[in-house]
Design an enzyme around this catalytic site. Structure first.
Site, PDB file in Angstrom:
ATOM      1  CG  HIS A   1      38.404  41.049  45.228  1.00 45.07           C
ATOM      2  ND1 HIS A   1      38.229  39.715  44.918  1.00 45.07           N
ATOM      3  CD2 HIS A   1      39.488  41.092  46.055  1.00 45.07           C
ATOM      4  CE1 HIS A   1      39.146  38.996  45.550  1.00 45.07           C
ATOM      5  NE2 HIS A   1      39.934  39.805  46.233  1.00 45.07           N
ATOM      6  CD  GLU A   2      41.753  44.299  46.171  1.00 47.35           C
ATOM      7  OE1 GLU A   2      41.982  43.957  47.344  1.00 47.35           O
ATOM      8  OE2 GLU A   2      42.022  43.575  45.199  1.00 47.35           O
TER       9      GLU A   2
ATOM     10  CB  CYS B   1      41.295  36.182  46.785  1.00 45.99           C
ATOM     11  SG  CYS B   1      41.685  37.227  48.202  1.00 45.99           S
ATOM     12  CG  LEU B   2      47.144  38.148  45.632  1.00 42.64           C
ATOM     13  CD1 LEU B   2      47.845  39.496  45.800  1.00 42.64           C
ATOM     14  CD2 LEU B   2      47.998  37.192  44.803  1.00 42.64           C
TER      15      LEU B   2
ATOM     16  CG  HIS C   1      40.084  41.788  50.884  1.00 40.14           C
ATOM     17  ND1 HIS C   1      40.238  40.533  51.432  1.00 40.14           N
ATOM     18  CD2 HIS C   1      40.417  41.661  49.585  1.00 40.14           C
ATOM     19  CE1 HIS C   1      40.656  39.687  50.499  1.00 40.14           C
ATOM     20  NE2 HIS C   1      40.773  40.346  49.351  1.00 40.14           N
TER      21      HIS C   1
ATOM     22  CD  GLN D   1      44.227  40.781  50.032  1.00 38.67           C
ATOM     23  OE1 GLN D   1      44.177  41.822  49.394  1.00 38.67           O
ATOM     24  NE2 GLN D   1      44.283  39.588  49.438  1.00 38.67           N
TER      25      GLN D   1
HETATM   26  O1  GNR Z   1      45.150  39.570  41.885  1.00 39.51           O
HETATM   27  C1  GNR Z   1      43.921  39.472  41.992  1.00 39.51           C
HETATM   28  N1  GNR Z   1      43.192  39.125  40.912  1.00 39.51           N
HETATM   29  C2  GNR Z   1      41.809  39.186  40.871  1.00 39.51           C
HETATM   30  C3  GNR Z   1      41.160  38.553  39.831  1.00 39.51           C
HETATM   31  C4  GNR Z   1      39.792  38.599  39.722  1.00 39.51           C
HETATM   32  C5  GNR Z   1      39.069  39.304  40.659  1.00 39.51           C
HETATM   33  C6  GNR Z   1      39.703  39.929  41.715  1.00 39.51           C
HETATM   34  C7  GNR Z   1      41.060  39.878  41.825  1.00 39.51           C
HETATM   35  S1  GNR Z   1      41.852  40.684  43.146  1.00 39.51           S
HETATM   36  C8  GNR Z   1      43.274  39.683  43.300  1.00 39.51           C
HETATM   37  C9  GNR Z   1      44.221  40.248  44.344  1.00 39.51           C
HETATM   38  C10 GNR Z   1      43.534  40.203  45.687  1.00 39.51           C
HETATM   39  O2  GNR Z   1      43.352  39.210  46.321  1.00 39.51           O
HETATM   40  N2  GNR Z   1      43.096  41.341  46.161  1.00 39.51           N
HETATM   41  O3  GNR Z   1      42.443  41.384  47.321  1.00 39.51           O
HETATM   42 NI    NI Z   2      41.510  39.440  47.574  1.00 37.29          NI
END
Ligand code: GNR
Ligand code: NI
Length: 175
Positions: free
Chosen positions: A136-137, A94-95, A140, A51
């Protein structure tokens, strides 16, 4: 420490498979610290190296509630050692897909092996939001975004909505 720019979809750097780090050296530690600062500034609860444009297997997470003491974790070369049979749904964001959300189903608990900020091998068992965030990370690091877990229709709707928002933003900023 530095706040790094966060890449948003559709950027090909979010689709790469990341390389393992050879060792957690000072350069990796600096990157972990910059990633934590970037994550807190966003604000977010996790961040993966791709990211911020780096194709290495490094993630940072902190799911501590606002107002409680920070609880940062830095993970290099994370591996899922075990995941539970029972699954849970969470409305993920996700950011790299700003302001977009969708329900994603994942194992409710995971056990993860990794190298910490000192390069020490560690294991962590996570449930709840921490389990969601770590998975989730780790996605990525394989070039996978949360939208890759939902139907094609939902995915295309989200990506179209994001493209529109980005276009509006670029047009509203005076040159
Ligand atoms: O900040 C984030 N919040 C979030 C909320 C629910 C499930 C996963 C996340 S991860 C995300 C930050 C991000 O994009 N990490 O890759
Ligand atoms: Ni994310």
């Amino acid at each position: 420490m530095a706040i790094l720019p966060i890449i948003t979809a559709p950027d090909p750097r979010l689709k790469r498979t990341c390389r393992p780090v050879a060792a957690v050296d000072d350069e990796i530690r600096r990157m972990m610290d910059d990633m934590l600062e970037t994550m807190y500034a966003a604000p977010g609860i996790g961040l993966a190296a791709p990211q911020v444009g780096v194709d290495l297997r490094v993630i940072v997470v902190d799911v501590a509630k606002e107002g409680s003491p920070p609880s940062p974790h830095c993970l290099a070369n994370p591996e899922i050692l075990w995941s539970s049979e029972d699954h849970a749904l969470y409305n993920e964001g996700c950011l790299s897909l700003p302001e977009q959300f969708a329900e994603v189903e994942r194992p409710a608990k995971v056990r993860v092996g990794y190298l910490d900020r000192d390069g020490k091998p560690r294991e962590l068992e996570a449930d709840g939001l921490l389990a969601v965030c770590i998975q989730h990370e780790m996605d990525h690091l394989e070039g996978v975004l949360f939208v890759d877990h939902v139907s094609r229709l939902k995915r295309e709707m989200i990506l179209k909505r994001l493209a529109k928002a980005k276009k509006r933003e670029s047009e509203s900023v005076p040159a």
